[in-house]
Each structure stands twice: as structure tokens, then as C-alpha cells.
Design a protein around this motif. Structure first.
Motif, PDB file in Angstrom:
ATOM      1  N   GLY A 134       0.782  -1.080   0.058  1.00 39.56           N
ATOM      2  CA  GLY A 134       0.140  -0.058   0.005  1.00 39.56           C
ATOM      3  C   GLY A 134       0.862   1.296  -0.130  1.00 39.56           C
ATOM      4  N   TRP A 135       0.394   2.306   0.737  1.00 42.89           N
ATOM      5  CA  TRP A 135       1.184   3.662   0.572  1.00 42.89           C
ATOM      6  C   TRP A 135       0.435   4.334   1.937  1.00 42.89           C
ATOM      7  CZ3 TRP A 135      -2.525   1.920  -3.038  1.00 42.89           C
ATOM      8  CH2 TRP A 135      -3.785   2.990  -2.977  1.00 42.89           C
ATOM      9  N   ASP A 136       1.630   5.289   2.230  1.00 47.27           N
ATOM     10  CA  ASP A 136       1.408   6.309   3.044  1.00 47.27           C
ATOM     11  C   ASP A 136       1.374   7.675   2.217  1.00 47.27           C
ATOM     12  OD1 ASP A 136       1.597   4.144   4.640  1.00 47.27           O
ATOM     13  OD2 ASP A 136       3.369   5.028   5.695  1.00 47.27           O
ATOM     14  N   TRP A 137       0.321   8.600   2.137  1.00 48.64           N
ATOM     15  CA  TRP A 137       0.450   9.840   1.300  1.00 48.64           C
ATOM     16  C   TRP A 137       0.144  11.018   2.347  1.00 48.64           C
ATOM     17  CZ3 TRP A 137      -3.930  12.751   0.348  1.00 48.64           C
ATOM     18  CH2 TRP A 137      -3.852  13.901  -0.680  1.00 48.64           C
ATOM     19  N   TYR A 138       0.800  12.094   2.059  1.00 46.62           N
ATOM     20  CA  TYR A 138       0.685  13.282   2.849  1.00 46.62           C
ATOM     21  C   TYR A 138       0.452  14.662   1.900  1.00 46.62           C
ATOM     22  CZ  TYR A 138       2.978   9.955   5.792  1.00 46.62           C
ATOM     23  OH  TYR A 138       3.541   8.958   6.644  1.00 46.62           O
ATOM     24  N   ALA A 139      -0.645  15.483   2.162  1.00 48.73           N
ATOM     25  CA  ALA A 139      -0.988  16.644   1.565  1.00 48.73           C
ATOM     26  C   ALA A 139      -0.920  17.781   2.373  1.00 48.73           C
ATOM     27  CB  ALA A 139      -2.476  16.373   0.735  1.00 48.73           C
ATOM     28  N   VAL A 140      -0.038  18.411   2.680  1.00 43.93           N
ATOM     29  CA  VAL A 140       0.154  19.231   3.768  1.00 43.93           C
ATOM     30  C   VAL A 140       0.044  20.635   3.160  1.00 43.93           C
ATOM     31  CG1 VAL A 140       1.831  20.179   5.188  1.00 43.93           C
ATOM     32  CG2 VAL A 140       1.791  17.898   4.638  1.00 43.93           C
ATOM     33  N   GLN A 141      -0.692  21.591   3.698  1.00 42.93           N
ATOM     34  CA  GLN A 141      -0.954  23.004   3.162  1.00 42.93           C
ATOM     35  C   GLN A 141      -0.479  23.760   4.207  1.00 42.93           C
ATOM     36  OE1 GLN A 141      -5.306  22.533   2.650  1.00 42.93           O
ATOM     37  NE2 GLN A 141      -5.302  22.527   0.499  1.00 42.93           N
ATOM     38  N   LEU A 142       0.291  24.490   4.262  1.00 42.21           N
ATOM     39  CA  LEU A 142       1.254  25.464   5.379  1.00 42.21           C
ATOM     40  C   LEU A 142       0.519  26.700   5.176  1.00 42.21           C
ATOM     41  CD1 LEU A 142       4.864  23.858   4.991  1.00 42.21           C
ATOM     42  CD2 LEU A 142       3.370  23.407   6.945  1.00 42.21           C
ATOM     43  N   ASP A 143       0.790  27.449   6.343  1.00 46.78           N
ATOM     44  CA  ASP A 143      -0.004  29.021   6.459  1.00 46.78           C
ATOM     45  C   ASP A 143       0.822  29.917   5.771  1.00 46.78           C
ATOM     46  OD1 ASP A 143      -2.207  27.618   7.700  1.00 46.78           O
ATOM     47  OD2 ASP A 143      -1.415  28.250   9.642  1.00 46.78           O
TER      48      ASP A 143
ATOM     49  N   GLN B  20      -8.110  14.022   8.519  1.00 47.29           N
ATOM     50  CA  GLN B  20      -7.562  15.373   8.736  1.00 47.29           C
ATOM     51  C   GLN B  20      -6.577  15.524   9.892  1.00 47.29           C
ATOM     52  OE1 GLN B  20     -10.376  18.009  10.752  1.00 47.29           O
ATOM     53  NE2 GLN B  20      -9.991  19.853   9.055  1.00 47.29           N
ATOM     54  N   SER B  21      -5.517  16.374   9.596  1.00 50.14           N
ATOM     55  CA  SER B  21      -4.512  16.524  10.688  1.00 50.14           C
ATOM     56  C   SER B  21      -4.201  18.081  11.011  1.00 50.14           C
ATOM     57  CB  SER B  21      -3.331  15.602  10.284  1.00 50.14           C
ATOM     58  OG  SER B  21      -3.595  14.225  10.197  1.00 50.14           O
ATOM     59  N   LEU B  22      -3.588  18.304  12.105  1.00 47.43           N
ATOM     60  CA  LEU B  22      -2.910  19.625  11.970  1.00 47.43           C
ATOM     61  C   LEU B  22      -1.327  19.483  12.099  1.00 47.43           C
ATOM     62  CD1 LEU B  22      -5.433  20.789  15.154  1.00 47.43           C
ATOM     63  CD2 LEU B  22      -5.559  21.203  12.610  1.00 47.43           C
ATOM     64  N   VAL B  23      -0.783  20.614  11.624  1.00 48.52           N
ATOM     65  CA  VAL B  23       0.542  20.706  11.184  1.00 48.52           C
ATOM     66  C   VAL B  23       1.093  21.763  12.091  1.00 48.52           C
ATOM     67  CG1 VAL B  23       2.348  20.731   9.718  1.00 48.52           C
ATOM     68  CG2 VAL B  23       0.235  19.762   9.056  1.00 48.52           C
ATOM     69  N   GLU B  24       2.287  21.448  13.059  1.00 59.01           N
ATOM     70  CA  GLU B  24       3.149  22.715  13.398  1.00 59.01           C
ATOM     71  C   GLU B  24       4.521  22.243  13.143  1.00 59.01           C
ATOM     72  OE1 GLU B  24       2.699  21.140  17.931  1.00 59.01           O
ATOM     73  OE2 GLU B  24       1.728  23.056  17.433  1.00 59.01           O
ATOM     74  N   GLY B  25       5.204  23.169  13.381  1.00 57.75           N
ATOM     75  CA  GLY B  25       6.942  22.967  13.346  1.00 57.75           C
ATOM     76  C   GLY B  25       7.582  24.331  12.759  1.00 57.75           C
TER      77      GLY B  25
ATOM     78  N   ILE C  64       5.882  27.537  12.144  1.00 55.78           N
ATOM     79  CA  ILE C  64       5.043  27.581  10.897  1.00 55.78           C
ATOM     80  C   ILE C  64       3.740  26.447  11.341  1.00 55.78           C
ATOM     81  CG2 ILE C  64       6.189  25.659   9.680  1.00 55.78           C
ATOM     82  CD1 ILE C  64       5.680  27.329   7.044  1.00 55.78           C
ATOM     83  N   THR C  65       2.663  26.627  10.848  1.00 54.40           N
ATOM     84  CA  THR C  65       1.727  25.841  11.056  1.00 54.40           C
ATOM     85  C   THR C  65       1.019  25.548   9.782  1.00 54.40           C
ATOM     86  OG1 THR C  65       0.180  27.708  11.540  1.00 54.40           O
ATOM     87  CG2 THR C  65       1.252  26.965  13.334  1.00 54.40           C
ATOM     88  N   GLY C  66       0.006  24.549   9.933  1.00 51.76           N
ATOM     89  CA  GLY C  66      -0.614  24.241   8.599  1.00 51.76           C
ATOM     90  C   GLY C  66      -1.812  23.209   9.067  1.00 51.76           C
ATOM     91  N   ARG C  67      -2.155  22.755   7.784  1.00 54.90           N
ATOM     92  CA  ARG C  67      -3.197  21.571   8.083  1.00 54.90           C
ATOM     93  C   ARG C  67      -2.951  20.527   6.954  1.00 54.90           C
ATOM     94  NH1 ARG C  67      -8.641  25.527   8.445  1.00 54.90           N
ATOM     95  NH2 ARG C  67      -8.269  25.876  10.760  1.00 54.90           N
ATOM     96  N   ALA C  68      -3.399  19.205   7.193  1.00 49.75           N
ATOM     97  CA  ALA C  68      -3.014  18.215   6.318  1.00 49.75           C
ATOM     98  C   ALA C  68      -4.134  17.153   5.948  1.00 49.75           C
ATOM     99  CB  ALA C  68      -1.793  17.432   6.707  1.00 49.75           C
TER     100      ALA C  68
END
Length: 367
Positions: free
Chosen positions: A220-229, A325-330, A337-341
Motif C-alpha cells: 500500500g502507501w502512506d500519502w501526505y498532502a500538507v497545506q502550510l499557512d 484530517q491532521s494539524l501541522v506545526e513546526g 510555521i503551522t498548517g493543515r494536512a
């Protein structure tokens, strides 16, 4: 580049399809993407819609929705199309992540081709009342299930991102696909929750792929679509075999000015930080990740808004997958920086013949 979804499509999705055998039109300037080894350039609005010569095709939306009160929801909405020997069919999945209630809901449908395709717009699809209509990224999405419904209007946002540089992927075995993404589409409309209409706005991500590819491998696969602020996006995926060993590792960065940088396996690192066991299927899923892209100065932590965003779609596709849905910080270059994924995981549960109805599966939408 091999699509994250091409692995299962030929062997699982298409047999299930064959067994089951409006936005206001806007004046648009056609887009075109040229270059590379593609036999023709991508062209819009035509390439928004179905392609009769394609054996496999899908339109895949994920997005983040906010209410005026600041409540956050997520949605996934996809239509798959299969065509074998002139026999055509459609599968659709619709899911809502309801963070205010701490709930996740989804439904699935499978229909023959009769009545599923219209002609008002380049993309004019109707799967038993669930519709996708539009062209050139100006899209209207409608779907309904028990307790939830969406009526959303999307705009193109940033330019189309053609995968493999020109949108054409030659697999080297006589098969091929076309593949592009719209990585940041402004969205607004109505989300209905338990009979209450909520005005929502936000951003969506869309993938459209079609071709004659029917590749299949265990795994299978792991796929990440990240939209940063800061207006940039990150897309990463790891295709793995049945033992979890990576087969293909690929990705891309798109900066705020829409300049694309292709990433190779050595350009980034992903590490799971936890796991979650589904009480419904017993599947053990990774849950939470760190992403490092040293050349871009990126160090990110990706955290699901809730652990249970599992879809048991054995009834329509033969697989159980996690799309959440996920939240992003870093940090980028040491600055916060923050974002959503959205993260998609497959290959962690056994593949079954389509038509199996697991205990947690919902076969059709509610009225």
C-alpha cells in the motif's frame, strides 16, 4: 512516478465496478501544461472531465472547513470510474471529520454507468445523487449521508500541478496515466450537521488521474498532502510492499508563488510517532508523524485531529483504509510555521474481494 492509488485500482476497484454493472458556468480561458514526454499538453476545461479512452479514472477531493464560529471540520469526497471492454461503472466515497462532536462518519456507493454522466460541464458526475460538477477548477460538490451533507463551491486557487513535470506518467510496461493536482482550492458553501445548515469556508486539495494503468502489488502507501499557512504545500508519499518495506519514495514542494520542486527519497524523512488500533477492524494504523525536508528547512509535526478516521470500503473497493484530517506545526528555517494536512494510509489491513461488507461499513448514503 507511480500514483499512490494505482496499486489497488486494477486488481480491486475495477472488478467491483464491473460486477455492479450546479455551478453557474463561468467564462474561462483554457489552461495548458506543456513540455516533457507527454503526447499532448494538459488542456482545460476538457481535462477536468471523464476520458472515454481511460480504463481507470478518479476525482479525489479532501478539504478543511471552518464555520463562522471557528469550528473545524474535514471532508473527503471521491468518485472512481472504471471501464473494461466498454462496460463502465462508478464508485464513490464520502466522509466527514466532525471535530466539535469528536465523530467521524462515512458512506460509500457503487453504481453502473447509466445516468452517472452528464454533459452540462466538462466534469458532470452523478453517483446516485452524489454529484461533482464543474470545469477548470470551478467545481460544485454535493453529497449526503445520515447526519451529514455538503453543498460546496470550489475555485481553482493556485495553478494546476502536473505530476512528473508534464502530467504524463509512462510506467515503462506499456501502461500510462495522466495525473494532476490542485493543491489549494478556496471553498465555501454549506455543511449540514444533524439537520443544521452551517455556512463554511476553507481550502481543499484535488487529485485527478486517468489512464490505462492496472498495476498491482501487495502492500500500500502512506500519502501526505500538507497545506502550510505561508501559502506553500508539501506532497509526499511512500509506496511499500506487503512487509512494509519502501518501494517508491517521492514528493514535491510548491512554494507560495507556485514554483514546484521535485523531491527524491533522500530529500526528506518521515517517521511515525505513535499508533492506533481500530476497535472495529483490528487494524493497527500509524498515528502521528514527523516530517523533515532539510533542503527546505522544514521540520514538521503532523497530528490527526482524531485517531479514528478509518473507512471500511470492502463493499465497494475491497480495502480498508485510513484517510484523516491532521494539524501541522513546526518550523521553517527555525521560524514557527503551522498548517493543515490530509493523510491517507493503505496496506495495513488485508485486501478482500469487493462486495464484502464489513461490520463497520456503510454501503450507501442515507436519505
Amino acid at each position: 512516478m507511480i500514483s499512490r492509488r494505482s496499486i489497488v485500482c486494477g486488481a480491486v476497484l475495477l472488478p467491483s465496478l464491473l460486477v455492479s454493472a450546479v455551478p453557474v458556468r463561468a467564462v474561462q480561458t483554457p489552461e495548458a501544461v506543456t513540455g516533457g514526454d507527454a503526447p499532448r499538453p494538459l488542456s482545460f476545461p476538457a481535462d477536468s472531465g471523464p476520458h472515454d479512452d481511460a480504463a481507470t479514472e478518479w476525482w479525489y477531493y479532501t478539504g478543511h472547513l471552518e464555520t463562522e464560529d471557528g469550528e473545524l471540520y474535514g471532508f473527503e469526497y471521491v468518485i472512481f470510474r472504471g471501464n473494461r471492454g466498454g462496460v463502465e461503472g462508478f464508485v464513490s466515497h464520502f466522509a466527514v471529520t466532525d471535530n466539535p462532536l469528536g465523530a467521524f462518519a462515512y458512506a460509500q456507493q457503487i453504481v453502473a454507468a447509466d445516468g452517472a454522466r452528464g454533459s452540462r460541464f466538462a466534469m458532470d458526475l452523478d453517483v446516485n445523487g452524489w454529484t461533482m460538477r464543474g470545469e477548470g477548477g470551478r467545481d460544485r460538490l454535493r453529497a449526503v449521508m445520515t447526519d451529514y451533507a455538503i453543498n460546496l463551491q470550489l475555485q481553482p486557487g493556485k495553478p494546476v500541478v502536473p505530476h512528473d513535470g508534464d502530467g504524463y506518467i509512462d510506467y515503462g510496461n506499456g501502461t500510462f496515466s495522466w495525473y494532476y493536482s490542485r493543491t489549494r482550492m478556496p471553498v465555501e458553501g454549506i455543511l449540514t450537521v444533524d439537520g443544521e445548515d452551517k455556512l463554511v469556508f476553507g481550502e481543499a486539495w484535488m487529485d485527478h488521474q486517468w489512464g490505462n494503468f492496472t498495476t498491482f502489488e501487495d502492500g500500500g502507501w502512506d500519502w501526505y498532502a500538507v497545506q502550510l499557512d505561508d501559502g506553500s504545500e508539501v506532497m509526499l508519499y511512500v509506496i511499500h510492499d506487503g512487509a512494509g518495506m519502501p518501494l517508491i519514495v517521492d514528493g514535491s514542494l510548491l512554494d507560495a508563488e507556485s514554483i514546484q520542486t521535485v523531491l527524491e527519497a533522500e530529500d526528506f524523512a518521515i517517521e511515525a510517532t505513535g499508533e492506533w488500533t481500530s476497535p472495529k477492524t483490528g487494524t493497527v494504523w500509524p498515528s502521528g508523524w514527523t516530517i523533515s525536508v532539510p533542503t527546505a528547512g522544514l521540520d514538521l509535526v503532523v497530528t490527526p485531529t482524531m485517531p479514528d478516521q478509518e473507512l471500511d470500503t470492502r463493499y465497494t473497493t475491497g480495502i480498508i483504509y485510513w484517510e484523516g484530517q491532521s494539524l501541522v506545526e513546526g518550523t521553517r528555517d527555525g521560524q514557527p510555521i503551522t498548517g493543515r494536512a490530509y493523510v491517507e494510509l493503505t496496506g495495513y489491513a488485508p485486501v478482500e474481494a469487493a462486495g464484502a461488507l464489513g461490520p463497520s461499513a456503510t454501503p450507501v448514503a442515507g436519505p
